[in-house]
Motif scaffolding. Sequence first.
Motif, short mmCIF file in Angstrom:
data_model
loop_
_atom_site.label_atom_id
_atom_site.label_comp_id
_atom_site.label_asym_id
_atom_site.label_seq_id
_atom_site.Cartn_x
_atom_site.Cartn_y
_atom_site.Cartn_z
N ALA A 88 7.95 6.53 8.46
CA ALA A 88 6.51 6.70 8.28
C ALA A 88 5.73 5.69 9.11
N ASP A 89 4.69 6.18 9.77
CA ASP A 89 3.83 5.33 10.57
C ASP A 89 2.63 4.86 9.76
N ARG A 90 1.95 3.86 10.29
CA ARG A 90 0.67 3.44 9.72
C ARG A 90 -0.37 4.52 9.99
N THR A 91 -1.12 4.88 8.96
CA THR A 91 -2.18 5.87 9.12
C THR A 91 -3.39 5.23 9.77
N PRO A 92 -3.93 5.78 10.86
CA PRO A 92 -5.10 5.19 11.50
C PRO A 92 -6.27 5.06 10.52
N LEU A 93 -7.01 3.96 10.60
CA LEU A 93 -8.12 3.73 9.69
C LEU A 93 -9.16 4.84 9.77
N ALA A 94 -9.33 5.40 10.96
CA ALA A 94 -10.37 6.41 11.17
C ALA A 94 -10.11 7.69 10.39
N VAL A 95 -8.86 7.92 9.94
CA VAL A 95 -8.56 9.16 9.23
C VAL A 95 -8.07 8.90 7.81
N LEU A 96 -8.23 7.67 7.32
CA LEU A 96 -7.84 7.39 5.94
C LEU A 96 -8.70 8.20 4.97
N PRO A 97 -8.11 8.75 3.93
CA PRO A 97 -8.91 9.40 2.89
C PRO A 97 -9.88 8.39 2.27
N PRO A 98 -11.08 8.82 1.90
CA PRO A 98 -12.07 7.89 1.35
C PRO A 98 -11.57 7.08 0.16
N ASP A 99 -10.72 7.70 -0.70
CA ASP A 99 -10.25 6.97 -1.88
C ASP A 99 -9.19 5.93 -1.56
N VAL A 100 -8.68 5.91 -0.32
CA VAL A 100 -7.68 4.94 0.09
C VAL A 100 -8.33 3.71 0.75
N ILE A 101 -9.52 3.89 1.31
CA ILE A 101 -10.17 2.81 2.06
C ILE A 101 -10.30 1.51 1.26
N PRO A 102 -10.64 1.52 -0.04
CA PRO A 102 -10.75 0.25 -0.77
C PRO A 102 -9.48 -0.59 -0.74
N TYR A 103 -8.34 0.03 -0.53
CA TYR A 103 -7.08 -0.69 -0.59
C TYR A 103 -6.69 -1.34 0.74
N VAL A 104 -7.56 -1.24 1.73
CA VAL A 104 -7.34 -1.98 2.97
C VAL A 104 -8.29 -3.18 3.05
N LEU A 105 -9.14 -3.34 2.03
CA LEU A 105 -10.10 -4.44 1.98
C LEU A 105 -9.56 -5.59 1.15
N ALA A 106 -10.05 -6.79 1.42
CA ALA A 106 -9.68 -7.95 0.61
C ALA A 106 -10.16 -7.75 -0.83
N SER A 107 -9.45 -8.37 -1.78
CA SER A 107 -9.83 -8.29 -3.19
C SER A 107 -9.64 -9.66 -3.83
N ARG A 108 -9.90 -9.76 -5.11
CA ARG A 108 -9.94 -11.05 -5.80
C ARG A 108 -8.70 -11.90 -5.55
N TYR A 109 -7.52 -11.32 -5.68
CA TYR A 109 -6.28 -12.09 -5.56
C TYR A 109 -5.57 -11.89 -4.21
N CYS A 110 -6.13 -11.06 -3.37
CA CYS A 110 -5.47 -10.72 -2.09
C CYS A 110 -6.45 -10.96 -0.94
N GLU A 111 -6.49 -12.20 -0.44
CA GLU A 111 -7.45 -12.60 0.59
C GLU A 111 -6.89 -12.24 1.97
N ALA A 112 -6.97 -10.97 2.30
CA ALA A 112 -6.35 -10.47 3.53
C ALA A 112 -6.88 -11.17 4.77
N GLU A 113 -8.17 -11.44 4.80
CA GLU A 113 -8.74 -12.05 6.00
C GLU A 113 -8.20 -13.45 6.24
N ALA A 114 -7.84 -14.16 5.17
CA ALA A 114 -7.31 -15.52 5.32
C ALA A 114 -5.87 -15.51 5.84
N LEU A 115 -5.18 -14.39 5.72
CA LEU A 115 -3.79 -14.30 6.16
C LEU A 115 -3.63 -13.53 7.47
#
Length: 281
Positions: A88-115
């Motif tokens: 399985a490949d990474r799904t391009p951001l441009a075609v992610l389903p709307p309900d999946v988009i929140p899970y590519v963003l940083a959240s309270r315990y997962c500081e993606a931008e810092a890593l």
Amino acid sequence: MKSFSIDCELEYDVLQQTLFLFNIAVPPAPGQRVRCETIALEPAAQFDEFCDATGANRLLRVNVEPGHFSIRYLAAVDLDAPAIDPSADRTPLAVLPPDVIPYVLASRYCEAEALFALACDAFGSIAPGYAQVEAVCRWIRDNIAYRVGTSSPVTTARDVLANRAGICRDFAHLAIALCRALNIPARFVTGYTRYEDPPQDFHAVFEAYLGGRWQLFDPTELAPIDSIVRIGTGRDAADVAFATLFGTARLRRLSPLVEPSDNTAQLVRLQTPTSGVLLAA
């Protein structure tokens, strides 16, 4: 298909009237089916059940008076083997389903931008997709020690990286943050599973969105992924705590037990006088 008997019991000392929200009931989800279940409260009390805004989590709400209180959840569950697609490949951001988009963003315990820098340095040369996620899991096992007592309920992915130690919750948070830093949507999953060491507890793993669907990973390798019964799904642990309370109460005993069953629609009581983790005398 595998079948499991679940017997989860939580005991509390309630010091003042407290409203509890429990997330311990197995939800309907692709690949798992609840054959039968029961919920018992001691002392008896009225409760209501509802799903959260995502529809993925079953919440039980009960208002409890001061004193000793326990909730016990029994279920018989059938579990299909999760589909695994190493190509399985990474799904391009441009075609992610709307309900999946929140899970590519940083959240309270997962500081993606810092890593982001670590993710690029350690995994940027690997083909985006399943191989990258597997590499993230291997890196965590090689560089983070599984050690009970090294983290707290407020420990974040960045804290785990600094401490170089944690438990399943911390392993999942770090994996999620690294995946999101690589533009791979990832989400936190809690579940029932059985393992010998450490003592029986709720388990935390994660899913990555690859090839147009969610795939399950366990960076701890404490349990086979085909033996994890899903309870909660969210951005991180803040969305799927097994208990959220408004008031004052102390958890006395935690005992989420699960055992393979013989594929019958029958509830099996697994609790014994010595089972679970005693947190307060």
